[in-house]
Scaffold this active site. Structure first.
Site, PDB file in Angstrom:
ATOM      1  N   ASP A  11       0.868  -1.177   0.000  1.00 11.62           N
ATOM      2  CA  ASP A  11       0.000   0.000   0.000  1.00 11.62           C
ATOM      3  C   ASP A  11       0.899   1.220   0.000  1.00 11.62           C
ATOM      4  O   ASP A  11       1.711   1.401   0.905  1.00 11.62           O
ATOM      5  CB  ASP A  11      -0.899   0.022   1.246  1.00 11.62           C
ATOM      6  CG  ASP A  11      -1.994  -1.037   1.176  1.00 11.62           C
ATOM      7  OD1 ASP A  11      -2.527  -1.266   0.081  1.00 11.62           O
ATOM      8  OD2 ASP A  11      -2.295  -1.643   2.220  1.00 11.62           O
ATOM      9  N   ASP A 130     -14.099  -3.898  -2.695  1.00 11.62           N
ATOM     10  CA  ASP A 130     -14.098  -3.865  -1.232  1.00 11.62           C
ATOM     11  C   ASP A 130     -15.478  -4.277  -0.752  1.00 11.62           C
ATOM     12  O   ASP A 130     -16.482  -3.709  -1.196  1.00 11.62           O
ATOM     13  CB  ASP A 130     -13.759  -2.456  -0.724  1.00 11.62           C
ATOM     14  CG  ASP A 130     -12.325  -2.055  -1.076  1.00 11.62           C
ATOM     15  OD1 ASP A 130     -11.520  -2.956  -1.365  1.00 11.62           O
ATOM     16  OD2 ASP A 130     -12.030  -0.845  -1.066  1.00 11.62           O
TER      17      ASP A 130
END
Lengths: 258, 199
Positions: A11, A130
């Site tokens: 990330d 998600d």
């Protein structure tokens, strides 16, 4: 032969690797190119770089990181975060990404998936989703889990598949950063519904949980971040543990086995 | 110089980068005249068969491939670049490949995840110096080549079906997998190909 993929995820925030609980409380985990190189050498099967920066400067930094990583790591590289058009995908592919992941922008405009598949081929297009559990099923959420969409997850991944996505990367926002393990029921349901390659993401805190992503979740890609970044486990340890648990993996060339 | 044929589809630069990483004198080539004097050729390919076939033809680089093969100069096809060597593909009925190898391209059978997107074992048939031993390589494909002549198969892999994961004849060779994305095993294959271009 079948070979499950172990996929470390970086990330990226303004050029640094970070990891937090549910995208909050970010911790610095180091230089992305150095991490990518190390994971490549240690036997990662693929790498994912997700750009969580919101700014334009951050995006430019990501392109630079992708280009530098691609020049020295010769395993597949998926890059996502802020991909909203054919042109933004093209920039990432030119920089050296092999696949681009689309998430919020595809929810806002599903035709983006079809456009990317037509332009670059399905093998380049990863639909990142998600998910958040509702009472009976799962809902698609966006913007790091902050925004509800009302979309049913199974309907959305089916639509993504029919629009030409070549792979699914599904993150449980209930589990992400918690180290409570993958939401196995989530992946098992998707694996049954869609024939696309499926990458499980969110919640891995130990190697048994990593193995369960395949053994119970039926995912063929196992994504994890913090267990690798903070040195809790090496890739070699993960590979040994998974192999012993009965997860099929590729054999590494002799000299790269730790 | 090894000419990496860039006919404008998708990400064809990785093969170039990987060849440079093993010290090969590779150059991205977009027009036939830029390929003049090359001692070897790499034909990459990602995306749909028809789009690749049309772009290769439009670029004029299809003729470069045909000439290279006719003159027995080394050419390495990769992924759709391998499929393009055949006559046609179930993926794009009506679109024509280069027809340099006899056979066609078929869809992977149902029952496994499609496309295949994983590392898989390529077991060589012993006909190619590029593939001296079984190795794991990275595959991304929903279709596979079915050569008519068994002697054109350089390696087999298994994914719900046993399929030709590398093919070739003479100086022509091709892999369904991506050596440029297969870590050290892939770089070593590219280095062997580069050496075969010097000979």
């Amino acid at each position: 032969m079948e070979a499950v993929r172990i996929i470390p995820c970086l990330d990226l925030d303004r050029g640094r690797v970070v990891k937090g609980v549910r995208y909050k409380e970010l911790r610095d985990a180091g230089d992305p190119v150095a991490l990518a190189r190390r994971y490549g050498e240690e036997g990662a099967d693929e790498l994912v770089i997700l750009d969580i920066t919101a700014s334009a400067e951050g995006r430019a930094t990501t392109l630079d990181v992708v280009a530098r990583a691609a020049a020295e790591v010769f395993i597949p590289l998926t890059v996502g975060g802020g991909v909203s058009s054919v042109e933004s995908a093209r920039r990432l592919l030119r920089a050296g990404a092999d696949k681009v992941a689309v998430n919020s922008a595809a929810v806002a405009r599903p035709a983006l998936i079809s456009e990317l598949a037509a332009e670059f081929g399905s093998q380049c297009v990863v639909l990142a989703v998600d998910a958040r559990r509702r009472k009976e099923d799962y809902e698609v959420v966006t913007h790091g889990g902050r925004r509800r969409t009302g979309l049913d997850l199974m309907a959305w991944v089916s639509e993504g598949a029919s629009r030409g996505a070549g792979e699914l990367l599904v993150t449980s926002m209930d589990r992400d950063g918690t180290e409570a393990g993958y939401d196995l029921e989530l992946y098992a349901s998707i694996a049954q519904l869609v024939e696309l390659p499926l990458v499980a993401s969110g919640g891995v805190g130990n190697l048994d949980q990593l193995a369960a992503g395949y053994l119970e979740g039926r995912a063929d890609g196992l994504l994890a971040a913090s267990i690798f970044h903070f040195g809790r486990y090496s890739l070699a340890e993960a590979r040994r543990h998974l192999a012993a648990a009965g997860v099929p993996l590729r054999a590494l060339p002799a000299a790269s086995q730790a | 110089m090894i000419a990496v044929l860039d006919y404008g589809i998708g990400n064809l630069a990785s093969a170039h980068k990987a060849l440079l990483a093993v010290g090969a004198p590779a150059r991205l080539v977009a027009r036939p005249e830029q390929a003049e004097g090359a001692s070897g050729y790499v034909l990459p390919g990602v995306g749909a068969f028809a789009a690749c076939a049309a772009a290769l033809e439009a670029s004029g680089l299809s003729e470069v491939c045909r000439t290279a093969v006719a003159e027995q100069r080394p050419l390495l096809g990769i992924c759709v670049g391998m499929q393009l060597l055949f006559e046609g593909s179930e993926e794009s009925p009506g679109a024509r490949g280069l027809g340099l190898l006899a056979g066609s391209v078929r869809r992977l059978p149902a029952g496994r995840r499609r496309p295949q997107m994983q590392w898989n074992l390529a077991v060589p048939t012993g006909r190619s110096a590029l593939l001296p031993s079984p190795e794991w390589f990275y595959f991304v494909h929903g279709y596979y080549a079915a050569p008519e002549r068994e002697e054109d198969v350089l390696a087999y892999s298994e994914y719900g079906v046993s399929f030709a994961s590398a093919v070739g004849r003479g100086a022509l060779s091709a892999t369904q997998f991506h050596p440029e994305k297969s870590g050290r095993a892939g770089l070593e294959l590219l280095a062997r190909f580069a050496r075969s271009c010097e000979a």
